[in-house]
Write a protein that holds these residues in place. Structure first.
Motif, PDB file in Angstrom:
ATOM      1  N   ILE A  30      46.130  30.639  52.425  1.00 15.32           N
ATOM      2  CA  ILE A  30      45.915  29.494  51.544  1.00 15.32           C
ATOM      3  C   ILE A  30      45.318  29.937  50.209  1.00 15.32           C
ATOM      4  O   ILE A  30      45.644  29.383  49.150  1.00 15.32           O
ATOM      5  N   LEU A  31      44.473  30.959  50.241  1.00 17.22           N
ATOM      6  CA  LEU A  31      43.871  31.472  49.008  1.00 17.22           C
ATOM      7  C   LEU A  31      44.916  32.097  48.071  1.00 17.22           C
ATOM      8  O   LEU A  31      44.649  32.307  46.880  1.00 17.22           O
ATOM      9  N   LYS A  32      46.108  32.379  48.591  1.00 11.60           N
ATOM     10  CA  LYS A  32      47.186  32.949  47.778  1.00 11.60           C
ATOM     11  C   LYS A  32      48.163  31.882  47.267  1.00 11.60           C
ATOM     12  O   LYS A  32      49.224  32.214  46.733  1.00 11.60           O
ATOM     13  N   PHE A  33      47.792  30.621  47.434  1.00  6.82           N
ATOM     14  CA  PHE A  33      48.640  29.512  46.983  1.00  6.82           C
ATOM     15  C   PHE A  33      48.513  29.387  45.458  1.00  6.82           C
ATOM     16  O   PHE A  33      47.579  28.774  44.933  1.00  6.82           O
ATOM     17  N   VAL A  66      38.906  26.185  46.183  1.00  6.55           N
ATOM     18  CA  VAL A  66      37.570  25.925  46.714  1.00  6.55           C
ATOM     19  C   VAL A  66      37.367  24.418  46.887  1.00  6.55           C
ATOM     20  O   VAL A  66      36.844  23.964  47.915  1.00  6.55           O
ATOM     21  N   LYS A  67      37.807  23.637  45.905  1.00  6.60           N
ATOM     22  CA  LYS A  67      37.690  22.175  45.992  1.00  6.60           C
ATOM     23  C   LYS A  67      38.507  21.633  47.170  1.00  6.60           C
ATOM     24  O   LYS A  67      38.062  20.725  47.884  1.00  6.60           O
ATOM     25  N   LEU A  68      39.701  22.194  47.370  1.00  6.40           N
ATOM     26  CA  LEU A  68      40.536  21.778  48.495  1.00  6.40           C
ATOM     27  C   LEU A  68      39.849  22.103  49.811  1.00  6.40           C
ATOM     28  O   LEU A  68      39.817  21.278  50.736  1.00  6.40           O
ATOM     29  N   LEU A 100      36.756  20.353  54.644  1.00  6.74           N
ATOM     30  CA  LEU A 100      35.501  20.450  55.388  1.00  6.74           C
ATOM     31  C   LEU A 100      34.808  19.102  55.457  1.00  6.74           C
ATOM     32  O   LEU A 100      34.288  18.707  56.505  1.00  6.74           O
ATOM     33  N   ARG A 101      34.820  18.392  54.357  1.00  5.31           N
ATOM     34  CA  ARG A 101      34.211  17.059  54.318  1.00  5.31           C
ATOM     35  C   ARG A 101      34.913  16.113  55.279  1.00  5.31           C
ATOM     36  O   ARG A 101      34.273  15.335  55.993  1.00  5.31           O
ATOM     37  N   ILE A 102      36.232  16.197  55.317  1.00 12.64           N
ATOM     38  CA  ILE A 102      37.012  15.339  56.220  1.00 12.64           C
ATOM     39  C   ILE A 102      36.654  15.628  57.670  1.00 12.64           C
ATOM     40  O   ILE A 102      36.527  14.707  58.485  1.00 12.64           O
ATOM     41  N   LYS A 103      36.483  16.894  58.008  1.00 12.01           N
ATOM     42  CA  LYS A 103      36.156  17.255  59.389  1.00 12.01           C
ATOM     43  C   LYS A 103      34.843  16.642  59.852  1.00 12.01           C
ATOM     44  O   LYS A 103      34.639  16.410  61.050  1.00 12.01           O
ATOM     45  N   ALA A 131      38.248  15.979  44.695  1.00 12.49           N
ATOM     46  CA  ALA A 131      38.756  17.336  44.430  1.00 12.49           C
ATOM     47  C   ALA A 131      39.378  17.509  43.056  1.00 12.49           C
ATOM     48  O   ALA A 131      39.701  18.634  42.669  1.00 12.49           O
ATOM     49  N   GLY A 132      39.624  16.425  42.344  1.00 18.51           N
ATOM     50  CA  GLY A 132      40.121  16.544  40.983  1.00 18.51           C
ATOM     51  C   GLY A 132      41.624  16.389  40.819  1.00 18.51           C
ATOM     52  O   GLY A 132      42.393  16.365  41.784  1.00 18.51           O
TER      53      GLY A 132
END
Length: 444
Positions: free
Chosen positions: A103-106, A115-117, A122-125, A146-147
């Motif tokens: 995912i970090l390579k997206f 990081v925002k994603l 994490l917040r959703i969990k 997240a913007g």
């Protein structure tokens, strides 16, 4: 007691399964095959007979009622947990989306956006109750949390492919439910459940139990009216014939229910009319060779093609179980005037194949063994902002009438096979409790 069930999807079959031992069950199914959205297509290829779902399905670890039922029906030996690789097709490139490292390579998102994603997920969990998010639009919540970039480059294409013109009206509760159900990932990615031999085994096992206790499942039989008189169910009319019964469990979509009851549900009439459903056009294609050679099972798409996802079933289940490679190509639509609904099957298939040719340079139509298009207008409700207020009760008012299906509370804020199964179980439990109370009142 004689109970008519309208619809043989998971909600209808599970309700019949729970009630058949002590009641006379008659299930009416308008289609040739039972199972509703979980119905299967039977294929014979190179001497091998197999069943494959018309619309892709799998099981999540959290589907406890479904997993319990599989054990109860003696199907646990068929249960498999397999890795389903996911990717996101953006600007002509596949981006694997299985592990944090991938995912970090997206590249469509900056490091800051990633990081925002991650913080949003994490917040959703950590959210245990989605009620307060029902009246918030998913778009607004993503933008606030997240913007703009995360919304436009990650979520917007996914929501557009799933909800079309209604994407911006979908509630944050749905988004949270969707992410939570897909967040059971280990270091190597997500594992999904499937029954070896297909979910046809589950559908047939439920049907066998119902018929073993004297129940009937009538296929190619359309109910045209639920007869209500003096605020009580009298029976149903199917193919011009009146079938008396003491109770009806309807699993049809709300607007169809309004038609079947001739508007006799009083104050519920407006709610039934306001629940927006969407359809799906799902192509199932048998191929001579793999389409996604990188092993992807599920490919979300941001591209100018007439579909939103490609699912390669045989990158999930073993190719040897079928003898040919199987892919789903799918899109949702919002009304009956959409080309995906009104155009001929061959025209829709041709548009899908052109999209595949555009995305996969080595894809050739000569690789195709067969292709089928399955379409329904009643796939699922659109969980718009404020949908919680529209969730239909298991008992809507008239004596003897009960409701269970995609519209039930068990399928909110995100629908699933488990949610429909739970709807059937809960409406059966509701019915039995109501009957027990009536008997106690009569004895008093």
């Amino acid at each position: 007691m004689k109970i008519v069930i309208v619809g043989s999807g998971l909600a209808g079959l599970s309700a019949g399964y729970k009630l058949c031992k002590s009641n006379e069950i008659v299930i009416f199914e308008k289609d040739a095959e039972i199972g509703g959205m979980a119905a299967s297509y039977c294929r014979n290829f190179a001497g091998k007979k197999y069943f494959i779902e018309k619309y892709y399905h799998h099981i999540f670890r959290s589907d406890s009622e479904l997993l319990d039922l599989i054990r109860e029906l003696g199907l646990e030996g068929q249960m498999l947990w397999l890795k389903g690789k996911n990717a996101y097709f953006v600007d002509g490139k596949n981006y694997p989306m299985n592990t944090p490292g991938e995912i970090l390579k997206f590249k469509p998102l900056s490091f800051t956006d990633l990081v925002k994603l991650g913080l949003l997920v994490l917040r959703i969990k950590l959210i245990n109750n989605t009620i307060s998010y029902d009246r918030i639009k998913a778009k607004d919540w993503i933008l606030d949390t997240a913007g703009q970039s995360v919304y436009e480059n990650f979520f917007a294409p996914l929501m557009k492919s799933k909800f079309g013109e209604n994407a911006e009206n979908v509630s944050a509760a749905w988004l949270i439910g969707r992410v939570k159900i897909r967040s059971d990932r280990g270091k190597e990615g997500e594992k999904l459940g499937y029954l070896k031999g297909g979910f046809n085994s589950l559908i047939e096992a439920l049907a066998r139990e119902i018929t073993a206790y004297g129940g009937k499942i009538l296929q190619n039989e359309t109910v045209t009216e639920i007869v209500i008189k003096d605020n009580a169910v009298q029976g149903v009319i199917a193919n011009g014939n009146f079938i008396p019964c003491e109770a009806v469990i309807s699993t049809v979509e709300p607007r169809v229910l309004d038609i079947l009851t001739k508007g006799k549900l009083g104050a519920l009439h407006a709610t039934l009319q306001s629940i927006r459903y969407q359809g799906t056009a799902c192509a199932l294609i048998g191929l001579d060779r793999k389409l996604m050679k990188d092993g992807n099972y599920w490919l979300n798409i941001k591209a100018n093609v007439p579909f939103g996802a490609v699912i390669e079933h045989t990158n999930f289940m073993p190719f040897e179980d079928y003898g040919e490679h199987l892919i789903y190509v799918t899109s949702y639509f919002q009304d009956e005037n959409n080309d995906l609904w009104i155009k001929k099957e061959e025209e829709v298939l041709d548009s899908y194949l052109k999209g595949l040719e555009k995305m996969f340079s080595d894809f050739s139509r000569t690789d195709i063994h067969w292709a089928k298009l399955f379409r329904r207008m009643d796939t699922a409700p659109v969980y718009e902002q404020g949908y919680l207020e529209k969730v239909l009760p298991f008992s809507p008012g008239p004596s003897g009438l009960y409701l269970a299906g995609m519209f039930s509370s068990t399928n909110y804020p995100e629908r699933s096979m488990n949610g429909s199964l739970k709807a059937g179980f809960e409406v059966a439990s509701f019915f039995m409790k109501k009957e027990e109370n009536c008997e106690v009142c009569w004895l008093d």
